[in-house]
Enzyme design. Structure first.
Site, short mmCIF file in Angstrom:
data_model
loop_
_atom_site.label_atom_id
_atom_site.label_comp_id
_atom_site.label_asym_id
_atom_site.label_seq_id
_atom_site.Cartn_x
_atom_site.Cartn_y
_atom_site.Cartn_z
N HIS A 77 0.91 -1.16 -0.04
CA HIS A 77 -0.03 0.04 0.15
C HIS A 77 0.85 1.30 -0.04
O HIS A 77 0.79 2.13 -0.85
CB HIS A 77 -0.67 0.03 1.26
CG HIS A 77 -1.50 1.37 1.43
ND1 HIS A 77 -2.51 1.88 0.65
CD2 HIS A 77 -1.52 2.32 2.42
CE1 HIS A 77 -3.10 2.80 1.03
NE2 HIS A 77 -2.13 3.21 2.06
N ASP A 129 7.42 21.36 -26.51
CA ASP A 129 7.44 20.04 -25.91
C ASP A 129 8.30 20.03 -24.89
O ASP A 129 9.00 21.13 -24.54
CB ASP A 129 7.61 18.99 -27.06
CG ASP A 129 6.92 17.70 -26.50
OD1 ASP A 129 7.25 17.21 -25.44
OD2 ASP A 129 6.21 17.10 -27.27
N TRP A 168 7.07 -0.24 4.09
CA TRP A 168 7.61 0.54 2.67
C TRP A 168 8.91 0.83 3.03
O TRP A 168 9.49 1.09 1.92
CB TRP A 168 6.64 1.45 2.27
CG TRP A 168 6.96 2.92 2.85
CD1 TRP A 168 6.39 3.20 4.36
CD2 TRP A 168 7.40 4.05 2.41
NE1 TRP A 168 6.87 4.50 4.56
CE2 TRP A 168 7.36 5.08 3.49
CE3 TRP A 168 8.30 4.15 1.30
CZ2 TRP A 168 8.10 6.21 3.17
CZ3 TRP A 168 8.55 5.54 1.25
CH2 TRP A 168 8.64 6.41 2.02
N SER A 186 13.01 5.67 -13.69
CA SER A 186 12.20 6.42 -14.58
C SER A 186 11.97 7.99 -13.82
O SER A 186 12.07 9.01 -14.59
CB SER A 186 10.87 5.91 -14.26
OG SER A 186 9.85 6.73 -14.46
N SER A 187 12.38 7.99 -12.62
CA SER A 187 12.28 9.10 -11.94
C SER A 187 13.39 10.10 -12.30
O SER A 187 13.05 11.47 -12.48
CB SER A 187 12.34 9.22 -10.49
OG SER A 187 10.95 8.48 -9.99
N HIS A 235 13.31 11.46 3.49
CA HIS A 235 12.67 12.67 3.94
C HIS A 235 12.50 13.65 2.77
O HIS A 235 11.28 14.33 2.52
CB HIS A 235 13.40 13.58 5.13
CG HIS A 235 12.48 14.44 5.74
ND1 HIS A 235 11.47 13.98 6.47
CD2 HIS A 235 12.52 15.65 5.56
CE1 HIS A 235 10.76 15.20 6.72
NE2 HIS A 235 11.33 16.19 6.30
N GLU A 275 12.15 12.85 -0.09
CA GLU A 275 10.94 12.26 -1.02
C GLU A 275 9.55 12.64 -0.39
O GLU A 275 8.89 13.00 -1.21
CB GLU A 275 11.21 10.63 -0.70
CG GLU A 275 10.01 9.83 -1.13
CD GLU A 275 10.00 10.03 -2.79
OE1 GLU A 275 10.71 10.22 -3.28
OE2 GLU A 275 8.72 9.56 -3.07
N TYR A 310 9.34 15.58 0.65
CA TYR A 310 8.88 16.96 -0.11
C TYR A 310 8.88 16.71 -1.58
O TYR A 310 8.34 17.74 -2.21
CB TYR A 310 10.08 17.83 0.31
CG TYR A 310 10.03 18.20 1.74
CD1 TYR A 310 8.97 19.05 2.07
CD2 TYR A 310 10.59 17.79 2.65
CE1 TYR A 310 8.65 19.39 3.68
CE2 TYR A 310 10.39 17.99 4.20
CZ TYR A 310 9.58 18.81 4.52
OH TYR A 310 9.19 19.10 5.75
N SER A 343 -0.49 26.68 -5.40
CA SER A 343 -0.26 28.30 -5.66
C SER A 343 -0.93 28.69 -7.08
O SER A 343 -0.88 29.78 -7.15
CB SER A 343 1.11 28.43 -5.56
OG SER A 343 2.04 27.82 -4.56
N HIS A 389 15.06 12.41 12.11
CA HIS A 389 14.01 12.70 12.93
C HIS A 389 13.05 11.44 12.84
O HIS A 389 12.00 11.29 13.47
CB HIS A 389 13.31 14.08 12.69
CG HIS A 389 12.65 14.28 11.48
ND1 HIS A 389 12.38 15.49 11.08
CD2 HIS A 389 11.93 13.33 10.80
CE1 HIS A 389 11.84 15.48 9.91
NE2 HIS A 389 11.43 14.03 9.76
N HIS A 390 13.28 10.49 11.90
CA HIS A 390 12.41 9.30 11.53
C HIS A 390 13.08 8.28 12.73
O HIS A 390 12.15 7.13 12.67
CB HIS A 390 12.37 9.14 10.11
CG HIS A 390 11.76 9.99 9.24
ND1 HIS A 390 10.52 10.02 8.89
CD2 HIS A 390 12.23 10.96 8.53
CE1 HIS A 390 10.28 10.79 8.21
NE2 HIS A 390 11.34 11.55 7.83
N THR A 416 7.56 26.58 6.00
CA THR A 416 6.26 26.00 5.86
C THR A 416 5.16 26.93 6.14
O THR A 416 3.99 27.20 5.27
CB THR A 416 6.07 24.59 6.40
OG1 THR A 416 7.23 23.91 6.05
CG2 THR A 416 4.97 23.87 5.77
N LYS A 433 4.61 29.91 3.68
CA LYS A 433 3.68 29.47 2.60
C LYS A 433 2.20 29.50 2.97
O LYS A 433 1.48 29.93 2.17
CB LYS A 433 4.06 27.87 2.18
CG LYS A 433 5.68 27.98 1.59
CD LYS A 433 5.60 26.52 0.79
CE LYS A 433 5.21 26.79 -0.67
NZ LYS A 433 6.29 26.82 -1.64
N ARG A 457 1.63 0.96 15.18
CA ARG A 457 1.33 0.77 13.77
C ARG A 457 1.55 -0.65 13.08
O ARG A 457 2.46 -1.28 13.67
CB ARG A 457 1.83 1.82 12.89
CG ARG A 457 3.42 1.75 12.75
CD ARG A 457 3.95 3.16 12.41
NE ARG A 457 3.87 3.01 10.70
CZ ARG A 457 4.71 3.74 9.98
NH1 ARG A 457 5.80 4.60 10.48
NH2 ARG A 457 4.42 3.92 8.61
#
Lengths: 160, 528, 378
Positions: free
Chosen positions: B79, B108, B144, B171-172, B255, B257, B259, B270, B304-305, B330, B333, B452
């Site tokens: 998931h 293009d 994950w 791909s990315s 991390h 990722e 963002y 925006s 921090h994870h 943040t 924004k 979790r």
């Protein structure tokens, strides 16, 4: 909300004949490009080296492959940076100017002698008196088909 | 005043488009590829969503009713992977493909053939992730994050997963290089960087981030692979390695990722909020700087994870300070978006509703993030449902709602037809209510101590889990309404105006008809 | 008519208060902490949440004001301002100041939290797939050592005994052996793991620490009140991750001393005479117990395993093959699979469990593995 439109198009046809201009890139700023790719390469190397120092050296090959890919992209862009191709009908003559990697070439054909010939897969060229020049190289396939149609109409039907 | 200033693009209406399936397989057109990205991501959204439904069905009541624990773990794992790499990221790449050339006045993307390849790498990767479910022993139930050494002892599904991640990464990277070169190199004359719509800016920064961190992920999963099969000991303590090293590497990617997902969402919002406020974006320059600061800070906060994984107290303090700092840009924004609406002339069509839903709920997710950044509190909440609630507020109410806002906003431009406003609003309100029913109560579960990734829980958590599951089923069903709305728009929507939204002022609205022609700008517009 | 309306209101009010009463059963906040540090953390969480809530209300107060007053449908015309340096500087600096105000108390709490020095009692908690092992290393009770596994009956989990589950207040939060500690003493927990990463977590004691294989981490707590506190493994550790709870029993010092002495007596009584010769029957009986503690989660009580994931022992070539190969496999584990090394089992337990597998279900090798054979291959 009343605002002046801030964008306006270049008129596509500056005189009644057919002119055509295509270039590869329009906003290349060498310093910006260097800044972007230089800093990315440095960041990648720093990250990869830092991880290698704590034992995870497997980041290095991937960072290397990426820098190579980035470099290839930059190289391809720089190689094609100043390239352009222009086509103009002046009276009964067709003038073609092609610039590739800083090398400009001019062709001046008579409309009734110039012929459209296929050259390579999907590519077309103008030929007259033994001189050949590829046209439509900066279009995609459909753009090139349109150009071919336009030219064929002006050079006379059934010549290809 | 609002008349569209469109070019004469009549000559683009030709009949030479390749037809049939090959049109899509071979297409190098940024709009075709954007469309494929969006459909692909929606398909993955349904697959990942079905997995979420299985998870919530199992958690509807205490006890093991529907699935076995190992299958449950596999569901939580895939998931996450499918939603992050298959649904949200490709959705925003789809937006990038559709919009960046139009917004900067380019014909293009810079490398159209590479663009085609970077899309067509995705379906095989998705198939590998799905095929992993059928590998001997079932999917890899490792989360994950693929933490070692659990990932080292997983079955063959793990190898398929690693391979899929490599392909997704390729791909990315190709997509990112394409986006960077397109923005730097293909802007119309006069379109300086600081004149670009904010969406292009956010993607420029995102692409930079992606290129910088992708080798780290590739390295991490490759080391897992060699640990599994080639006798290396990167993450094996018995061989002199360190399992926590994997976490450092993973989150150094992970991390940023976060963002990579959030920043394009900021970009979409925006565009949408000023359009429906009929007022220019407040603080354009500070938006750009804030986005760049968030991106830079995102490289400095990874640990921090893993506050509970064990690190010196000085390191914990550093990561706490660096993490709370992210709240500053943040906040800027969020304040800018609110100030954009201030004294505007607001209307509330579906895109605006989703953008406001984004603003409200993303900020809530940001605040729970601030709570989690404080180490002593995080140690209580780490690996609980509080964290699950937090990142779903950021990912679903943040990124997904922003993607919905963007799709409703640009659907008239893409298809030339209007969606049904009433149904769109239903979709918004159903999603909003069910989303909160699902995830708000999970804050309480986490606070009360529910870990979790568990398939069964003690009875004290039963009520909230049942509420959460009901919300999840409702949320899942509401998304089928979205599919119906989009299909109905494409097949029988009313004709859309060239400038459907009177407040929208980027090039695709002011200079191109609806639907946008196959080639955006054969001749570049001049930006004054 | 009026009467009817009044009744409606009473009914509504009754419903409202009933629902509040119902909500009281829902836990909405952190568990009541049982340590000083835990109280500090609890307060820290409250403060941050309140600050966030106030800012949230403030910012979205502005947004909703705009939503209602600056909408086109009430005829509001859009202003065209798009920057204001003073405001922008203010809303960059003010959050900064608030964050510093938050970070200061958090720093103090964190430094206290990480200071595990001078403990009264040190206990090592080892995570196994899927149970905890405890060794009392230093302090009163030194030398005590036991495993602690989930004691909720399988029937309650898989749904064959739903009534039992619903009547069980500690469903999934109960273990066969509690970790017993004295009240008011600083207890240092060293965490490590034998296979994958686990995390030792007891919410009411405000301790959560990952247990990383091959490394030792530490955390500490000083319980204020006697009682039983329950927690769970907090790091995904495989199939039975949800089924390895932690139960800490905090006792008054005198009771604790009594517990220590019974435990030590038990250890002495259970101490196996190293010279004892085991009969195959004794080994098999002992092996059944070891199997139930260590092997059953994967290989199942039927010995059939889980097809595709965990191989069957019943009819297995290894189990029915030469003894030495089986001993080596169990001792060293199988790289790249969920089969971990079981070096931590004693020679007797190892021999016993192998004897059990070789002579259970349809396996009838008829031989027994002697403890000496296991020892020889270590």
């Amino acid at each position: 909300m009343s605002k002046q439109p801030i964008f306006e198009s270049i008129p596509e046809h500056d005189h009644p004949g057919f002119t055509y201009f295509r270039c590869y890139a329009s906003s290349l700023d060498l310093r910006l490009m260097a800044l972007f790719f230089g800093s990315l390469a440095v960041v990648l190397l720093v990250i990869a080296t830092a991880f290698a120092m704590i034992g995870a050296w497997f980041v290095i090959p991937f960072a290397g492959v990426e820098i190579a890919a980035l470099g290839a992209a930059v190289w391809m862009i720089l190689r094609r940076a100043g390239d352009f191709e222009s086509l103009a009908f002046r009276g009964d003559r067709i003038q073609v100017e092609v610039c590739e990697r800083g090398l400009a070439r001019r062709f001046d054909f008579h409309c009734s002698w110039a012929r459209l010939v296929p050259c390579g897969p999907g590519a077309v060229a103008l030929r007259s008196h033994g001189r050949t020049v590829e046209v439509g190289r900066y279009c995609d396939e459909t753009g090139r088909q349109e150009l071919t149609r336009e030219l064929r109409g002006r050079l006379g039907a059934g010549r290809i | 005043m609002y008349a569209a200033h469109t070019n004469d693009h009549g000559h683009d209406e030709h009949s030479h488009k390749p037809s049939g399936i090959m049109r899509w397989v071979q297409s190098t057109n940024h709009k075709d590829i954007g469309t494929m990205y969006l459909w692909f991501s929606f398909a993955m959204f349904l697959v990942g969503g079905a997995m979420a439904m299985i998870i919530r069905a199992e958690l509807f009541q205490p006890g093991l009713q529907i699935v076995k624990p190992e299958f449950f773990n596999s569901m939580t794992t895939y998931h996450g992977l499918i939603m992050v790499f298959g649904a949200i990221m490709p959705a925003f790449v789809g937006f990038a493909n559709w919009l960046i050339p139009m917004q900067i006045g380019a014909p293009d993307m810079a490398f159209p053939r590479m663009n085609n390849l970077s899309f067509w790498l995705l379906p095989p990767a998705a198939l590998l992730l799905i095929a992993a479910q059928f590998a001997p022993g079932g999917g890899a139930g490792v989360g994950w994050t693929l933490y070692a050494p659990l990932s080292t002892q997983a079955g063959p599904a793990m190898d398929l997963t690693i391979f899929a991640i490599h392909i997704l990464g390729m791909s990315s990277i190709m997509g990112s290089i394409n986006i960077i070169t397109t923005i730097l190199n293909m802007r119309a004359p006069g379109m300086t960087l600081m004149k670009m719509p904010l969406f292009c800016w956010t993607w420029l920064i995102t692409a930079y981030l992606l290129v910088a961190v992708m080798p780290v992920l590739a390295g991490a999963v490759t080391m897992t692979l060699t640990d599994r099969h080639f006798g290396t000991h990167f993450f094996n303590a018995a061989g002199g390695g360190d399992p926590v090293l994997y976490q450092h590497i993973f989150w150094f990617f992970g991390h940023p990722e976060v963002y990579v997902i959030a920043i394009p969402a900021f970009g979409v919002v925006s565009q949408v909020i000023p359009a429906f406020s009929r007022k220019p974006l407040f603080g354009y320059a500070s938006m750009v700087y804030a986005t760049a600061s968030i991106a830079i800070l995102s490289f400095m906060v990874w640990a921090h994870h893993m506050y509970t994984a064990g690190m010196p107290v000085e390191a914990q303090l550093y990561f706490m300070y660096a993490t709370v700092l992210i709240a500053v840009p943040t906040g800027v924004k969020v304040f800018n978006w609110v100030a954009t609406m201030w004294k505007g002339s607001l209307t509330f069509e579906t895109p605006m509703l989703f953008a406001l839903g984004f603003l409200f709920l993303f900020t809530l997710g940001g605040f729970t993030g601030l709570v989690l950044s404080i180490v002593p509190v995080d140690i209580q909440l780490h690996d609980t449902y509080y964290v699950v609630a937090h990142f779903h507020y950021v990912m679903v109410a943040g990124a997904l709602f922003s993607a919905f806002a963007g799709i409703y906003f640009w659907l008239p431009k893409w298809t030339g037809r209007m969606y049904n406003e009433t149904l769109g609003k239903w979709h918004f309100w159903l999603s909003l209510v069910f989303f909160n029913v699902t995830f708000f109560v999970q804050h309480f579960l986490g606070l009360a101590g529910m870990p979790r990734r568990i398939p069964d829980y003690s009875l004290q958590f039963a009520e909230f889990n049942m509420i959460s599951s009901i919300g999840a089923f409702g949320f899942g069903l509401s998304q089928l309404l979205f599919l119906y709305i989009v299909i109905k728009t494409i097949t029988s929507g009313e004709k859309a105006a060239d400038r459907q939204w009177e407040g929208a002022d980027s090039l695709e609205w002011t200079h191109l008809p609806s639907p946008a022609p196959w080639h955006s700008f054969e001749t570049p517009p001049v930006v004054k | 008519m009026g009467n009817k309306g009044f009744r409606k209101w009473v009914a509504a009010a009754a419903m409202f208060f009933w629902s509040i009463a119902a909500w009281a059963e829902y836990k909405l906040n952190l568990q009541t902490p049982n340590t000083r540090l835990g109280e500090t953390i609890y307060d820290l969480h409250t403060i941050i949440t309140v600050i966030c809530f106030v800012i949230f209300v403030g910012v979205f107060g502005f947004m909703f004001y705009a939503v209602f007053k600056h909408r086109k449908s009430v005829g509001h015309k859009a202003a065209q301002f798009h920057e204001n340096t003073a405001v922008e500087v203010a809303w960059t600096l003010i959050p900064f100041v608030i964050l510093i105000a938050l970070a200061v108390p958090a720093t103090g709490t964190l430094i206290t939290m990480r200071d595990a020095s001078e403990p009264d009692l040190t206990i090592k908690a080892t995570g196994y797939q899927w149970k905890w092992g405890y060794d009392y290393i230093k302090g009163e009770g030194e030398g005590i050592s036991f495993y602690s596994a989930l004691s909720t009956p399988r029937a309650q989990i898989d749904g064959t005994d739903i009534a039992g589950r619903n009547a069980n207040p500690n469903y999934l939060l109960e273990t066969d052996n509690h970790v017993v500690v004295p009240v008011g003493k600083k207890v240092r927990i060293l965490t490590t793991a034998a296979d994958v990463i686990h995390a030792w977590w007891v919410p009411a004691l405000s301790v959560k620490q990952d247990a990383v294989p091959g490394f030792i981490r530490d955390a500490w707590f000083k319980a204020e009140k006697a009682g039983i506190y329950r927690g769970q493994c907090a790091e995904l550790c495989g199939k039975e991750h949800g089924f390895m709870p932690i139960v800490v029993e905090v006792m008054e010092p005198a009771q604790y001393t009594a517990w220590v002495s019974t435990q030590q007596k038990k250890v002495a009584a259970a101490k196996v005479d190293p010279g004892k010769t085991w009969t195959p029957e004794e080994l098999k009986e002992q092996g059944g117990k070891v199997f139930a503690q260590n092997c059953v989660a994967c290989h199942q009580a039927t010995g059939m395993g889980v097809p595709g994931a965990f191989p069957a022992l019943n009819g297995s070539k290894v189990v029915n093959g030469p003894k030495d190969d089986q001993i080596k496999l169990v001792l060293n584990g199988k790289q790249g699979t969920a089969m971990n090394a079981f070096k931590h089992l004693s020679d007797v337990d190892l021999a016993a469990v192998l004897t059990y597998t070789r002579n259970s279900w349809n396996n009838k090798t008829g031989d027994a593995v002697a403890p000496a054979e296991a020892k020889a291959l270590r």
